[in-house]
Design an enzyme around this catalytic site. Sequence first.
Site, PDB file in Angstrom:
ATOM      1  N   LYS A  21       1.261  -1.495  -0.114  1.00  0.00           N
ATOM      2  CA  LYS A  21      -0.085  -0.139  -0.537  1.00  0.00           C
ATOM      3  C   LYS A  21       0.431   1.331   0.057  1.00  0.00           C
ATOM      4  CE  LYS A  21      -3.520   2.271   0.812  1.00  0.00           C
ATOM      5  NZ  LYS A  21      -3.628   3.539   1.235  1.00  0.00           N
ATOM      6  N   GLU A  79       1.566   6.053  -6.851  1.00  0.00           N
ATOM      7  CA  GLU A  79       0.164   7.734  -6.341  1.00  0.00           C
ATOM      8  C   GLU A  79       0.722   8.815  -6.952  1.00  0.00           C
ATOM      9  OE1 GLU A  79      -2.879   6.861  -3.996  1.00  0.00           O
ATOM     10  OE2 GLU A  79      -2.552   9.452  -3.568  1.00  0.00           O
TER      11      GLU A  79
END
Lengths: 300, 300, 300, 300
Positions: free
Chosen positions: D163, D170
């Site tokens: 993550k 991102e």
Amino acid sequence: MQLGMVGLGKMGGNMAGRLRDKGHEVVGFDFDPELRDVASLSELAQRLEAPRTIWLMVPAGAPTLQTITSLTEVLEPGDLVIEGGNSHYVDDRRRADELREMGIGYVDAGVSGGVWGREEGYGIMVGGDPRDVTRAEPVFSALTPDDGGYVHAGGVGAGHFVKMVHNGIEYGMMQAFAEGYELMAASDIVDDVPGTFDSWREGTVVRSWLLDLLVRALREDPELEAIRGYAQDSGEGRWTVQAAVDHAVPAPVISAALFARFASRQEDSPAMKVVAALRNQFGGHAVTKAADDPARTPRS
Amino acid sequence: MQLGMVGLGKMGGNMAGRLRDKGHEVVGFDFDPELRDVASLSELAQRLEAPRTIWLMVPAGAPTLQTITSLTEVLEPGDLVIEGGNSHYVDDRRRADELREMGIGYVDAGVSGGVWGREEGYGIMVGGDPRDVTRAEPVFSALTPDDGGYVHAGGVGAGHFVKMVHNGIEYGMMQAFAEGYELMAASDIVDDVPGTFDSWREGTVVRSWLLDLLVRALREDPELEAIRGYAQDSGEGRWTVQAAVDHAVPAPVISAALFARFASRQEDSPAMKVVAALRNQFGGHAVTKAADDPARTPRS
Amino acid sequence: MQLGMVGLGKMGGNMAGRLRDKGHEVVGFDFDPELRDVASLSELAQRLEAPRTIWLMVPAGAPTLQTITSLTEVLEPGDLVIEGGNSHYVDDRRRADELREMGIGYVDAGVSGGVWGREEGYGIMVGGDPRDVTRAEPVFSALTPDDGGYVHAGGVGAGHFVKMVHNGIEYGMMQAFAEGYELMAASDIVDDVPGTFDSWREGTVVRSWLLDLLVRALREDPELEAIRGYAQDSGEGRWTVQAAVDHAVPAPVISAALFARFASRQEDSPAMKVVAALRNQFGGHAVTKAADDPARTPRS
Amino acid sequence: MQLGMVGLGKMGGNMAGRLRDKGHEVVGFDFDPELRDVASLSELAQRLEAPRTIWLMVPAGAPTLQTITSLTEVLEPGDLVIEGGNSHYVDDRRRADELREMGIGYVDAGVSGGVWGREEGYGIMVGGDPRDVTRAEPVFSALTPDDGGYVHAGGVGAGHFVKMVHNGIEYGMMQAFAEGYELMAASDIVDDVPGTFDSWREGTVVRSWLLDLLVRALREDPELEAIRGYAQDSGEGRWTVQAAVDHAVPAPVISAALFARFASRQEDSPAMKVVAALRNQFGGHAVTKAADDPARTPRS
């Protein structure tokens, strides 16, 4: 030797002064009547014995271009133009070709040293035909420090090319010191940031003229309170990055230093508006349901 | 003054030599029987008069940690340990707390200058309690150049913190020169790259000790043919980037210099395999029709 | 409508096929006799009814320039040239000016989508005079997907400008995935790297077509063993960085992605040779004493 | 299955809602009496049948740590804790070891998707012992989209590790779009920046969920006038860079994106003060003569 100097501002004026101190005859022209010896370029040409040597020290771009164009109307075959400003090396090459057709020589000279050069000598990097360069060597010798500071780097354009690279390196070095300063200032562990820089002037790997200047600045203003974090760039940094891209040379440090200057001049960053807008979109405010959304929902 | 020196390798041995030249008494311990004055840490403690001062110059990490642990068994309250290796500043703080409970002082000292320091003096950056630091000042004074090179930067950890930042700056400066070199070498316009660097040693903005060293290297090997483009990193560069991230300090130049070293050590880059694989996918080889594709076709 | 297509390679051939599928009449020319409908540009001009529309899909640079020059000899006032290759936007503007003097229109069209476009439609970004663009809209409409993929971004050059920016963004996105891949692969904590990327295709912030392609690539070769970490760049990435520099726009991510590609193609890095040489100099091998040194010792 | 949910804020509340919609029994606890089903962790433990499964969705750091500590007082051997917040993977490993000694299982789950997840499903990345993970699979299955979005990436910590990497990627993707936006907005050549982004949603290489969100944002505010270029970072970006440095993985793009966020939050940049101060020193204001200079003049 005898030299015409066009442009008697901070750099040109100091250089003319140093040349006269070293025994050269300098005839100067400037648009400012207070500074000049002659009132026009044609008078300058008349005052100098052929073959003439003219040093240009005017702002890069249009002023330099216009001055060269005007000079071609008053110079003769056998004369020599030394472009000492911050021209792009590609422009040097084109101009040299044009002047060569008129029988006029062209040498490009990158000059480093700022206001300190008058006393300490300038770093001079020259590009041009060996005969042209040899002819002007007494001038280069007078301008540089006693024991160095001079290179004939290659053909026309090479002087400004290496001066450009010099400035690119300078950008990277300045940014390296800047990041180190900010990190020490941001930590709560370093009690004496100016003293730390001062200590580095002896015995360390980072000792350098830029460090000396930084120590001077921190003596005047230990937390740089009077200075805004706003930095111009002068063209050579941009050209260095563009030349690196042209030659497929990775230049992450020089480009990062350049981009930091760009960012320092922005009141608000359009790029960071996008980042903020995106965070806003996925972070919680954009709760319009997919079915109601005029923008088609992704992958629905 | 009297000093125990633990670790008599290239750095420790040279430092012991310089201290003796300056009139200090150094008792040295090393695992190598050829180098040492005493055969064990307990013998070292016996040979030194209390309160003792011990300078550690052993590899960072486990060796330093083990040495400190062993020292605590032979030292007494009032003694002082100076950690001159490359410890992380956070480790300094923890160790100082532990030693303080035993009544033993702890000072961290970052040392710069490499093999040149024996003759020219070292840059020494110190962190610690003022009383501890004052006590060791004769040693610091003998190690540094005559007119500088010393700072007491703050409390425990500050010496290694600023040495870490120093090295981070050094990474950025080295990479700036490196990029400039590559660009000049890649162009067909610069005929004399070594001469250009040499000329920069006088009168320019980039003059520096690193430039001096680069000129030396290029005199030995003008095109660096004997050297592979493979660069280790020593820890401080990594710590600088991590500290910058911890403090929300932008460090694009120092991190770019660090990443260039990482990349230089890779025979093949996993990241660039991904870039190549992606280019391969969209560029023309992946002509499997959407309907036949076990991977669901995007947005079909 | 009727369209001449010059260049019937992978892109041009697929586009001609899609246009024919959608009911347009395409007359194609290529140097390869196997691919073409007509044997010369003049035959192409004869086969098309005036006013003609010609789509160029030939390699950027000299081939495109030569084709346009040849076309001007066979086209007439009122005809329209659509440059669908990868021209630089500044070249578009100059060419459009030249063609306008002959009464010939010029539209630049950036095309995205690679081999997938034949089935799924291409992204088409257009620059030009509104009348010229409107005239060619049936072609744009047939090439793009049913529900989007088309923009008239501005005057001549705008199409290739935004295509250039698109590719710059693409470089940054690819490098972001690449770095993430390498980090997961380098850690000993992630047991299933391909499965992780696959899981990201649904519900996450990074879901994207590039991710879909990466998952495809990892299905074929889970550790990318058959692929070398060697990535070409196609020009648009370079132009994006240069345009950013021209406009004083910080572009740290796009430039970093470009530089990573440059570095991936180097067998040995000249820059990292400099870093290694400098480490060598101060790290211990350069033990020549200052007094013996032909290179003046720094600051001695 | 039956699940305890601790933390019923925007994320936890939505997830509880989705789980109930899918037929699971959720007993929720929060400090806010309006949101919760039970008034304390001990009541939560009483309401759940052993062996219990508790999902934590509280802020990272101290709140998560305190909640886990409190939970250990009410849970029994055989129970299972799923840490769904943004813990650092190293913390996961330490906590799992501590809970294992009490016979309590620990699974870490990275959750992506923001407010959109309630409807569309979340991306869930899980780390832990296979038996623990298997036991909770009905919950993971209900939270993720129908056809994907789930991975069991490895042992404890692997969920939060991937993550973290996801978020690092991102960051890089967002910055790539941001730089492209700024370049188009800065040029005078693109008339329709929002329309250009919109067109890219079909047929192009950069099509992605982030692009969809950017198009939404530009529809609401075509020039992003209401948004300041100020971007927070949430921790994972920092951890990604630090993990890259730990693993000697070059991460120029992800770090550049992180540093751009840091810089966006500074009213004035200390680093750029240094650059400005240095320019000031060598550029002309520092005309103190060398002989008068309390700072020793370099190389005089």
